[in-house]
Design an enzyme around this catalytic site. Structure first.
Site, PDB file in Angstrom:
ATOM      1  N   LYS A 120     -33.846  -4.735 -20.090  1.00  0.00           N
ATOM      2  CA  LYS A 120     -34.268  -6.125 -19.946  1.00  0.00           C
ATOM      3  C   LYS A 120     -34.593  -6.371 -18.489  1.00  0.00           C
ATOM      4  O   LYS A 120     -34.062  -5.688 -17.601  1.00  0.00           O
ATOM      5  CB  LYS A 120     -33.149  -7.082 -20.375  1.00  0.00           C
ATOM      6  CG  LYS A 120     -33.655  -8.445 -20.798  1.00  0.00           C
ATOM      7  CD  LYS A 120     -34.200  -8.416 -22.214  1.00  0.00           C
ATOM      8  CE  LYS A 120     -34.748  -9.749 -22.655  1.00  0.00           C
ATOM      9  NZ  LYS A 120     -35.021  -9.757 -24.090  1.00  0.00           N
TER      10      LYS A 120
HETATM   11  P1  NAD Z   1     -40.169 -19.499 -25.119  1.00  0.00           P
HETATM   12  O1  NAD Z   1     -40.187 -19.590 -23.647  1.00  0.00           O
HETATM   13  O2  NAD Z   1     -41.443 -19.336 -25.867  1.00  0.00           O
HETATM   14  O3  NAD Z   1     -39.430 -20.791 -25.735  1.00  0.00           O
HETATM   15  C1  NAD Z   1     -38.172 -21.209 -25.326  1.00  0.00           C
HETATM   16  C2  NAD Z   1     -37.925 -22.578 -25.918  1.00  0.00           C
HETATM   17  O4  NAD Z   1     -36.591 -22.977 -25.627  1.00  0.00           O
HETATM   18  C3  NAD Z   1     -38.826 -23.674 -25.341  1.00  0.00           C
HETATM   19  O5  NAD Z   1     -39.191 -24.557 -26.377  1.00  0.00           O
HETATM   20  C4  NAD Z   1     -37.928 -24.380 -24.337  1.00  0.00           C
HETATM   21  O6  NAD Z   1     -38.315 -25.722 -24.107  1.00  0.00           O
HETATM   22  C5  NAD Z   1     -36.603 -24.287 -25.075  1.00  0.00           C
HETATM   23  N1  NAD Z   1     -35.458 -24.470 -24.196  1.00  0.00           N
HETATM   24  C6  NAD Z   1     -35.254 -23.970 -22.955  1.00  0.00           C
HETATM   25  N2  NAD Z   1     -34.081 -24.412 -22.466  1.00  0.00           N
HETATM   26  C7  NAD Z   1     -33.525 -25.176 -23.430  1.00  0.00           C
HETATM   27  C8  NAD Z   1     -32.322 -25.913 -23.534  1.00  0.00           C
HETATM   28  N3  NAD Z   1     -31.461 -25.972 -22.518  1.00  0.00           N
HETATM   29  N4  NAD Z   1     -32.081 -26.572 -24.681  1.00  0.00           N
HETATM   30  C9  NAD Z   1     -32.951 -26.539 -25.700  1.00  0.00           C
HETATM   31  N5  NAD Z   1     -34.113 -25.876 -25.657  1.00  0.00           N
HETATM   32  C10 NAD Z   1     -34.393 -25.201 -24.533  1.00  0.00           C
HETATM   33  O7  NAD Z   1     -39.139 -18.325 -25.451  1.00  0.00           O
HETATM   34  P2  NAD Z   1     -39.032 -17.460 -26.780  1.00  0.00           P
HETATM   35  O8  NAD Z   1     -39.825 -16.219 -26.572  1.00  0.00           O
HETATM   36  O9  NAD Z   1     -39.266 -18.321 -27.957  1.00  0.00           O
HETATM   37  O10 NAD Z   1     -37.494 -17.007 -26.696  1.00  0.00           O
HETATM   38  C11 NAD Z   1     -36.459 -17.863 -27.146  1.00  0.00           C
HETATM   39  C12 NAD Z   1     -35.206 -17.027 -27.368  1.00  0.00           C
HETATM   40  O11 NAD Z   1     -35.491 -15.990 -28.297  1.00  0.00           O
HETATM   41  C13 NAD Z   1     -34.661 -16.312 -26.126  1.00  0.00           C
HETATM   42  O12 NAD Z   1     -33.262 -16.230 -26.242  1.00  0.00           O
HETATM   43  C14 NAD Z   1     -35.244 -14.927 -26.248  1.00  0.00           C
HETATM   44  O13 NAD Z   1     -34.471 -13.959 -25.551  1.00  0.00           O
HETATM   45  C15 NAD Z   1     -35.160 -14.742 -27.742  1.00  0.00           C
HETATM   46  N6  NAD Z   1     -36.065 -13.719 -28.279  1.00  0.00           N
HETATM   47  C16 NAD Z   1     -37.410 -13.795 -28.103  1.00  0.00           C
HETATM   48  C17 NAD Z   1     -38.227 -12.820 -28.668  1.00  0.00           C
HETATM   49  C18 NAD Z   1     -39.727 -12.894 -28.577  1.00  0.00           C
HETATM   50  O14 NAD Z   1     -40.393 -12.059 -29.205  1.00  0.00           O
HETATM   51  N7  NAD Z   1     -40.311 -13.842 -27.871  1.00  0.00           N
HETATM   52  C19 NAD Z   1     -37.660 -11.742 -29.358  1.00  0.00           C
HETATM   53  C20 NAD Z   1     -36.273 -11.698 -29.540  1.00  0.00           C
HETATM   54  C21 NAD Z   1     -35.489 -12.701 -28.994  1.00  0.00           C
END
Ligand code: NAD
Length: 430
Positions: A120
């Site tokens: 990561k």
């Molecule tokens: P992203 O940046 O597209 O979206 C994140 C979202 O979370 C946004 O809507 C943001 O406004 C919201 N957010 C941020 N801080 C917040 C808070 N304090 N309270 C509520 N909402 C909040 O990110 P993503 O890619 O959707 O990733 C989200 C989660 O999923 C992370 O934990 C990431 O590690 C995990 N994840 C992502 C992927 C992927 O393919 N993108 C894969 C596995 C896991």
């Protein structure tokens, strides 16, 4: 920093201060290691990341001033194959968080049995206050600073919080410029035009939807009409919400960093996406009752999908959660201290290392396609993803029954067993 961020940041800091994410990961690891009776040497090896890199990333900002950002890349374990793991841009990034996320990637790739290790990366920055040109410079300099570890056979990044296809294109281009030839397989989650995979953008959300479907089927609960709340409306949250709606679920709550909205009659995820595109945040969305993120987590629903950040379900609020099923879209959304409370309440938790593994699974497909130079249709990608997710869900369920543990410990047990098996076969190089 925007107003919305100012509003939420103290809340996030309070959550994150609750528990060190690496320790939260380790407490579950220890439990599974005991069940497996892991031998002492292997236990010590698997508790430690292979490599931790800290870099200073200087960027000439638009103002003309030079800012120096801190970046991390952690390779947790590469025994099963090249390290695989996203890059996160966020003010809350710490080495402990990146270590935890790299370990989770290791276990996640093992749960779905794809030939990758785990890594990561992250840069401490607030991308919401940076211009596109500043973000490009930051991405390119960070990539150049960690270039020795990167490569299709060694370490392959992907998008994570606040990074996207655009950022991955800059990573790929920077790496390729250094190598003097185009290397598409060095990064996944790229735009389709430059070697990305069909279905990658939706893959994590699709995996969450499939896990929700499998969990409800296992519990004998109907998917049609089930009420779902989704915290976080970025890539993972918004896609999960839309795909659940298409399966007949009612999306009764959604939120982002600016707060949440609740409507028992149901919200339209596409309308929420359109609002977010027009207004940047969900705040102000008129077709529901305004709620805080904290209130949303304990709102009335059948399925809760935390899809924002870690440590949002804690010993403090777990007792008030009303959902019957939690599907962890985010990495580490549940603090270790909340596990027992959720178990006692009989809440069925599909853990992060299974629930959000759809993303890395299609990243694996993308890497395979780049290396083979032959690209699959979206239908093929989705069918192969479904097959792996359904199979992995069943396998984790079977292990959790065999050891009489919850799904989270079942998933860790399955993953650690697989990683340990490869270590035993490879032996210890002296
Ligand atoms: P992203 O940046 O597209 O979206 C994140 C979202 O979370 C946004 O809507 C943001 O406004 C919201 N957010 C941020 N801080 C917040 C808070 N304090 N309270 C509520 N909402 C909040 O990110 P993503 O890619 O959707 O990733 C989200 C989660 O999923 C992370 O934990 C990431 O590690 C995990 N994840 C992502 C992927 C992927 O393919 N993108 C894969 C596995 C896991």
């Amino acid at each position: 920093m925007t107003d919305a961020k100012q509003l939420i940041r103290p809340e996030r800091d309070r959550f994150l201060a609750d528990e060190n994410p690496f320790e939260a990961m380790m407490s579950r690891f220890d439990y599974a290691a005991q069940l497996l009776r892991l031998d002492g040497g292997l236990y010590k090896v698997l508790r430690n990341p292979e490599k931790q890199i800290i870099v200073s990333v200087p960027v000439a900002m638009d103002s003309g001033e030079v800012e120096v950002f801190t970046g991390y890349r952690v390779l947790y374990n590469t025994s099963r194959g090249p390290a695989k793991g996203g890059i996160r841009f966020d003010l809350g990034v710490t080495l402990e968080e990146v270590k935890a996320l790299a370990a989770w990637m290791t276990w996640k790739c093992a749960v779905v049995n794809i030939p990758f290790g785990g890594s990561k990366g992250g840069v401490v920055c607030d991308p919401t206050t940076m211009s596109a040109s500043e973000l490009e410079k930051l991405t390119r300099r960070y990539t150049a600073s960690i270039i020795e570890t990167l490569g299709p056979d060694s370490d392959v990044p992907a998008p994570d919080m606040n990074t996207n296809e655009r950022v991955m294109a800059w990573v790929m281009d920077t790496y390729s410029m250094h190598k003097r030839h185009t290397v598409t397989a060095v990064v996944t989650g790229k735009p389709i035009e430059m070697g990305g995979s069909a279905g990658r953008r939706e893959a994590t959300g699709r995996g969450c939807m499939i896990c929700t479907r499998e969990a409800l089927r296992h519990l004998g609960m109907p998917l049609g009409g089930a009420a779902a709340v989704v915290q976080g409306f970025g890539n993972v949250g918004s896609v999960t919400a839309e795909l659940l709606r298409r399966e007949g679920c009612r999306i009764v709550g959604a939120s982002d960093v600016s707060g949440g909205v609740y409507n028992a009659k149901g919200l339209d995820p596409q309308d929420l996406v359109a609002w977010r595109q027009a207004h940047r945040y969900l705040s102000g969305y008129p077709k529901g009752e305004r709620v805080t993120n904290e209130e949303l987590l304990t709102a009335e629903c059948d399925v809760l999908v935390p899809a924002a950040l870690e440590n949002v379900i804690t010993a403090r609020n777990a007792g008030d959660i009303k959902a019957k099923v939690i599907v962890e879209g985010a990495n580490g959304p549940t603090a270790a201290g909340a596990d027992d409370i959720l178990d006692r309440k009989g809440i069925f938790v599909v853990p992060d290392i299974l629930a959000n593994a759809g993303g890395v699974t299609v990243s694996y497909f993308e890497w395979v396609q780049d290396r083979g130079g032959y690209f699959w249709s979206e239908e093929t990608v989705n069918n192969r993803l479904t097959e792996i997710m359904v199979h992995s869900f069943g396998h984790v369920l079977e292990v959790s029954k065999r050891y009489s543990v919850n799904m989270r410990i079942g998933a860790y047990t399955l993953a650690i067993d697989r990683v340990a098996a490869v270590h035993r076969l490879r032996g210890l190089y002296a």
